[in-house]
Design a protein around this motif. Structure first.
Motif, PDB file in Angstrom:
ATOM      1  N   UNK A 103      63.472  15.622  58.891  1.00 19.04           N
ATOM      2  CA  UNK A 103      64.191  15.459  60.154  1.00 19.04           C
ATOM      3  C   UNK A 103      64.301  16.778  60.910  1.00 19.04           C
TER       4      UNK A 103
ATOM      5  N   UNK B  22      63.234  24.393  66.447  1.00 20.15           N
ATOM      6  CA  UNK B  22      64.397  23.732  67.037  1.00 20.15           C
ATOM      7  C   UNK B  22      65.679  24.539  66.908  1.00 20.15           C
TER       8      UNK B  22
ATOM      9  N   UNK C 262      56.009   7.739  62.225  1.00 26.19           N
ATOM     10  CA  UNK C 262      54.578   7.685  61.942  1.00 26.19           C
ATOM     11  C   UNK C 262      54.307   7.804  60.450  1.00 26.19           C
TER      12      UNK C 262
ATOM     13  N   UNK D 202      61.842  14.901  66.261  1.00 23.39           N
ATOM     14  CA  UNK D 202      60.933  14.579  65.164  1.00 23.39           C
ATOM     15  C   UNK D 202      61.011  13.103  64.806  1.00 23.39           C
TER      16      UNK D 202
ATOM     17  N   UNK E  54      73.772  17.817  62.304  1.00 25.68           N
ATOM     18  CA  UNK E  54      73.994  19.128  62.903  1.00 25.68           C
ATOM     19  C   UNK E  54      75.434  19.270  63.372  1.00 25.68           C
TER      20      UNK E  54
ATOM     21  N   UNK F 191      76.552  14.496  69.582  1.00 33.03           N
ATOM     22  CA  UNK F 191      76.564  15.932  69.303  1.00 33.03           C
ATOM     23  C   UNK F 191      77.177  16.677  70.482  1.00 33.03           C
TER      24      UNK F 191
ATOM     25  N   UNK G  32      57.844  13.834  71.435  1.00 33.51           N
ATOM     26  CA  UNK G  32      57.447  14.649  70.283  1.00 33.51           C
ATOM     27  C   UNK G  32      57.835  16.113  70.447  1.00 33.51           C
ATOM     28  N   UNK G  33      58.808  16.375  71.316  1.00 33.84           N
ATOM     29  CA  UNK G  33      59.231  17.758  71.526  1.00 33.84           C
ATOM     30  C   UNK G  33      59.874  18.377  70.295  1.00 33.84           C
ATOM     31  N   UNK G  34      60.308  19.606  70.482  1.00 28.87           N
ATOM     32  CA  UNK G  34      60.915  20.342  69.371  1.00 28.87           C
ATOM     33  C   UNK G  34      62.094  19.596  68.772  1.00 28.87           C
ATOM     34  N   UNK G  35      62.835  18.913  69.635  1.00 28.33           N
ATOM     35  CA  UNK G  35      64.066  18.303  69.150  1.00 28.33           C
ATOM     36  C   UNK G  35      63.863  16.832  68.793  1.00 28.33           C
TER      37      UNK G  35
ATOM     38  N   UNK H  40      70.687   8.176  63.734  1.00 28.02           N
ATOM     39  CA  UNK H  40      70.622   8.984  62.517  1.00 28.02           C
ATOM     40  C   UNK H  40      69.444   9.960  62.580  1.00 28.02           C
ATOM     41  N   UNK H  41      69.395  10.699  63.660  1.00 27.43           N
ATOM     42  CA  UNK H  41      68.352  11.713  63.776  1.00 27.43           C
ATOM     43  C   UNK H  41      68.914  13.092  63.441  1.00 27.43           C
ATOM     44  N   UNK H  42      68.190  14.126  63.788  1.00 26.58           N
ATOM     45  CA  UNK H  42      68.596  15.469  63.382  1.00 26.58           C
ATOM     46  C   UNK H  42      70.008  15.829  63.833  1.00 26.58           C
ATOM     47  N   UNK H  43      70.423  15.333  64.991  1.00 27.51           N
ATOM     48  CA  UNK H  43      71.732  15.691  65.515  1.00 27.51           C
ATOM     49  C   UNK H  43      72.875  15.163  64.651  1.00 27.51           C
TER      50      UNK H  43
ATOM     51  N   UNK I 256      60.177  19.571  62.892  1.00 23.86           N
ATOM     52  CA  UNK I 256      59.122  19.014  63.735  1.00 23.86           C
ATOM     53  C   UNK I 256      58.018  20.041  63.980  1.00 23.86           C
TER      54      UNK I 256
ATOM     55  N   UNK J  49      57.822  11.036  64.941  1.00 28.19           N
ATOM     56  CA  UNK J  49      56.849  11.572  64.010  1.00 28.19           C
ATOM     57  C   UNK J  49      57.186  11.139  62.581  1.00 28.19           C
ATOM     58  N   UNK J  50      58.475  11.063  62.302  1.00 27.62           N
ATOM     59  CA  UNK J  50      58.899  10.554  61.004  1.00 27.62           C
ATOM     60  C   UNK J  50      58.512   9.090  60.871  1.00 27.62           C
TER      61      UNK J  50
END
Lengths: 330, 330
Positions: B70, B272, A79, A73, A276, A246, A68-71, A270-273, B73, A76-77
């Motif tokens: 995404x 992030x 959830x 999410x 980016x 990435x 659940x760190x900054x990078x 398919x996460x934030x990276x 967080x 949490x999504x």
DNA sequence: CTGAAAGCGCTTACAG
DNA sequence: CTGAAAGCGCTTACAG
């Protein structure tokens, strides 16, 4: 409820029936009760119902802190979806983030000790001792997005194998034959499964597996290491996760190799990276919605029937087509 | 509890007292009861206690969905701290992610309607209608990280004003005098406060506020727009949030301007994006831990005493020193 | 169609 | 130091 009953000079039993749309109340009275309840700002007290029935109408969702760190999410999504599905089933989700400390010392969460939840969904790999303790709980549990072979707790999983298998097929269909896999295949079982999906696709297409095309991305403890590009550059890389894709794209760029013109890259998750990178990543999206639906379905059925067993259920992801893969056929 | 009582041929009242460390049980008996409870795998049923006392020992935390994407967080991390603090106070957190739909149609969450929580922490700006509905709830509420002047609900806030004030002071101390602020100062009250902190620092240092150095970053609806660099490039930019700093650095790079050699950049939030930039961002970190502690303290006191009022409480953040600011004094 | 009685598992106030 | 009684707000099974 009693106030409503008094106001209408009826019994609370009748009020209960009316509010729950049960049989045994005339439609007329039912309507009247409902409107009076509304008027008085009546809010149902689930607690009482729970106590009577022995259900809390809550499901605990446990996520180890390190996810659940900054990078990160991602879980949490996840959830979010779970909580939506629970909501539609008249349940609430209670999210518990498991600290490293509690995990190591196997301290079960308050929501378990105080019976605040009817069952638990564990979201993300936990250590074996904790898994064992959970297995011993007298409450239904589902593992979501990972499994553990020490004990046979029902799991709902991404189909890592077929996800990468299809991704590799897609690359091959796009004209690629020199395809590398990036990931330490000894690090986690999910990377291993992804690798095997890649391998299966190669086998089916009679493409030889090159040892130099299986490239590690992290050490045994999970820390990322520098990626070693093979001397003979492949036309495409398939990475075991978006974050590594990435990193890889940044490395390629630094070496003056353009993506996707000179070299294609695919990710997984398919996460934030994935958004980016420049260009944005073609990747495999985990189907969180479907996985959540299945996990909730299973856990609720287990709540009503402790003996239900589901074993391992695999949910296939979907390829998200973006800009990082070049079609060599044109 | 009854089973334990029967086994020891005592009453459940005594068991209750022993397990809660209350007076009126001999130490000897207390120990025996505790060990038998352990042995029998007894788990306390909070429900019953709750019903008796009228407290659920849960606090609802509501986060609007749009803050949980995404790339966001931030609030979810916040929840983590809240849930830790709650845990230390014998409470559990129930996270509810408020969908756009429910927010627009002002549908209060199940945990409210079913009295599953003793109070609520609203984490992140919600629309006015919803805020009004919450204000009308007969349950204590705290707004966290935003406020709303339509109604005076107690709020715990980042000290935007002093955060950017100190950040600007830091830039000036590092020798910068041509400092631009990036953010649409009409978009949100928090951007506005951040801007005013910047302005105060300029005033104190007798630096003229240049109109061309106040640069918008988004339209009135909150969508990011392209940043217009001023003709006369400042030596430093202070951005209203890290994401905008991230965009700005990419823009500067594209124009061949190096950070921090040619131009310094500061952010705000320490999310992030702060570690995704190259170089990593010097920024102001919101003190989530302290804010969570204060918010929980307030809400729990309000649960016991409905009439407590706190108004707006500001918690100062801390500057995180990284690589994006150059010291011009050397 | 309506309601009196009992019970879910605990705690509080009081009596012994 | 110990325990019998009452009650929290609901629901279920049964009687009328």
């Amino acid at each position: 409820m009693r106030d409503i009953a008094e106001k209408l000079s009826i019994s609370s039993v009748t009020v209960s029936k009316a509010l729950n749309d049960k049989e045994g109340v005339s439609d007329e009275l039912k309507e009247k009760i409902k409107s009076v309840a509304e008027e008085m700002g009546y809010r149902f007290n689930t607690l009482a119902k729970s106590m009577k029935e022995g259900y809390s109408y809550n499901i605990g969702v446990i996520i180890p802190e390190r996810f659940t760190g900054t990078t990160q999410s991602f879980y949490l999504q996840f959830y979010q979806y779970i909580s939506q599905v629970l909501d539609s089933r008249q349940y609430s989700g209670i999210l518990h983030i498991l600290s490293e400390e509690d995990e190591t010392s196997v301290r079960l969460p308050r929501i378990y000790n105080e019976r605040k939840a009817d069952g638990f969904i564990i979201l993300g790999q936990i250590n074996n001792d904790y898994a064992a303790a959970i297995y011993d709980m007298d409450v239904p549990v589902i593992f979501l997005d990972f499994y553990n072979d020490q004990n046979n707790i029902d799991s709902v999983l991404t189909d890592n194998f077929y996800g990468v298998y299809e991704a590799t097929n897609y690359l091959i269909k796009s004209g690629h034959r020199k395809i590398a896999f990036v990931g330490n295949i000894y690090a986690t079982s999910s990377i291993q499964d992804r690798y095997l999906g890649y391998y299966k696709s190669l086998l089916e297409h009679r493409i030889r597996l090159e040892e130099s095309y299986v490239i590690s991305d992290r050490d045994e403890r999970g820390r990322f290491i520098d990626i070693d590009l093979p001397a003979d550059l492949p036309t495409a890389f398939i990475c075991n996760c978006d974050q590594v894709a990435y990193n890889l794209i940044n490395l390629l760029k630094k070496k003056g190799i353009n993506v996707p013109e000179d070299c294609s890259v695919m990710g997984f998750d398919n996460d934030i990276y994935a958004t980016l990178t420049e260009p944005q990543l073609t990747t495999v999206a985990v189907d969180m919605e479907e996985m959540s639906r299945v996990a909730v379905k299973f856990i609720l059925e287990k709540v009503r029937d402790k003996d239900k067993k589901y074993g391992r259920t695999f949910i296939k992801g979907n390829i998200i087509y973006r800009e990082s893969v070049r079609d060599l056929n044109n």
